[in-house]
Design an enzyme around this catalytic site. Structure first.
Site, PDB file in Angstrom:
ATOM      1  N   LYS A 130       5.214  18.156  19.520  1.00 14.25           N
ATOM      2  CA  LYS A 130       5.278  18.160  18.048  1.00 14.25           C
ATOM      3  C   LYS A 130       4.814  19.513  17.521  1.00 14.25           C
ATOM      4  CE  LYS A 130       4.749  13.176  17.674  1.00 14.25           C
ATOM      5  NZ  LYS A 130       3.872  12.005  17.469  1.00 14.25           N
TER       6      LYS A 130
ATOM      7  N   GLN B 276      -2.238  10.821  15.947  1.00 16.50           N
ATOM      8  CA  GLN B 276      -1.441  10.338  17.079  1.00 16.50           C
ATOM      9  C   GLN B 276      -1.936   8.953  17.518  1.00 16.50           C
ATOM     10  OE1 GLN B 276       1.299  11.851  18.453  1.00 16.50           O
ATOM     11  NE2 GLN B 276       1.527  10.034  19.737  1.00 16.50           N
TER      12      GLN B 276
ATOM     13  N   ASP C 282       4.076  10.500   9.088  1.00 13.91           N
ATOM     14  CA  ASP C 282       4.558   9.412   9.951  1.00 13.91           C
ATOM     15  C   ASP C 282       5.142   8.274   9.114  1.00 13.91           C
ATOM     16  OD1 ASP C 282       4.599   9.773  12.682  1.00 13.91           O
ATOM     17  OD2 ASP C 282       2.486   9.260  12.985  1.00 13.91           O
TER      18      ASP C 282
END
Ligand code: NAD
Length: 289
Positions: A53, A97, A120
């Site tokens: 990422k 995460q 997200d």
């Protein structure tokens, strides 16, 4: 010939277009979009995801920072980091995460992220906007990627298609079902309690498999010509190759003989998830103006 949908290529195209948009944005506004990732613990898979990422964010010209926290970090400390990032005008996207260690309340962490920075798309405000069809929210990345790949196979108009989503998680199953509904698909969500699941899947023009069980979807579950999007990432030991490999939730060898189009694992949905994360980060930066 079955169309093997190339997620790597689709993701590369998104990154190329995004790179140009980022350059123009930086030129005009003098602001470089910034994604900050919080990684807790030393889960090897999470480390790889975060590395990818960050690398890809930087490759398209955006800034990416990582905050690494020990496995035994307290929830209070994670929340303090999030509060600081929420208040920092130079940070446009915040990603924690997952999964988090057992002693951390994942829900509390995700809800603490400022919704405009929630790249997200897991905050209740963003899922609420998605479920209500309201504009301006950030949409979860993997579901976005699934719809883009389905359109690669079927064209932009998915209206009237019967989509069966396998899995009802907040991360994949439910949001992808909502996105498909927005595309005017007829959507069925199947899950661990669904009866006659093979029969349900046989009715689908589009199958989205997100159950987390290796090779779960079999060839005789698939309507000939259907489009199959495999979200699963399962690490299994391959006796023939004598090593661990990644496989999806779809039995690729069987399904490829029946489907009209199918995503491979790896190289299907996975790369699209990161590409859509980069898009969300850019979107969050544009909303910050
Ligand atoms: P999850 O464990 O949160 O949810 C799994 C879902 O599958 C549940 O809703 C459950 O009802 C359903 N399920 C379980 N057993 C079933 C059965 N026997 N029959 C029917 N349904 C069943 O998982 P998740 O986070 O939604 O992820 C699903 C898969 O997608 C995993 O393999 C995960 O690694 C993968 N994933 C991939 C990406 C990507 O970028 N490609 C992103 C997120 C998740």
């Amino acid at each position: 010939m079955t169309n093997i949908i190339d997620g790597k290529l689709a993701a590369q195209q998104i990154r190329e277009q995004l790179s140009a948009k980022v350059d123009a944005f930086v030129d005009v506004n003098g602001i470089t979009p910034n994604l900050t990732v919080i990684l807790v613990g030393d889960n090897p898979a999470s480390q790889v995801y975060v590395r990818n990422k960050i690398r890809q964010t930087q490759q398209v010209g955006m800034i990416s920072n990582e905050i690494k926290l020990a496995d035994n970090v307290s929830q209070t400390e994670i929340l303090a980091h999030i509060a600081r990032l929420n208040a920092d005008h130079n940070v446009h996207g915040i990603l924690v995460q997952l999964p988090l260690p057992k002693h951390i309340d994942e829900h509390a962490i995700l809800e603490a992220i400022e919704p405009h920075k929630d790249v997200d798309g897991f905050h209740a405000l963003n899922s609420g906007k998605l479920f209500s069809g309201l504009p301006g929210g950030l949409v979860p990345c993997t579901p976005q990627g699934c719809v883009i790949l389905a359109k690669k196979a079927l064209g932009d108009n998915l209206s009237g298609k019967h989509a069966v989503v396998l899995g009802r998680s907040n991360i994949v199953g439910k949001p992808v079902a909502m996105l498909l509904l927005q595309q005017n698909c007829t959507v069925t969500i199947a899950h661990s309690r669904t009866e006659n699941i093979a029969q349900v899947v046989r009715g689908a023009d589009i199958v989205i498999a997100a159950v987390g069980i290796a090779n779960f979807v079999k060839g005789d579950w698939i309507k000939p010509g259907a489009t199959v999007i495999d979200v699963g990432i399962n690490r299994i030991f391959d006796e023939q190759q004598d090593k661990y490999t990644l496989v999806g939730d779809v039995d690729f060898a069987e399904v490829v003989k029946v489907a009209g189009a199918i995503t491979p694992v790896p190289g299907g949905v996975g790369p699209m998830t990161i590409a859509c994360l980069l898009e969300n980060t850019f979107l969050a930066a544009t909303h910050s103006l």
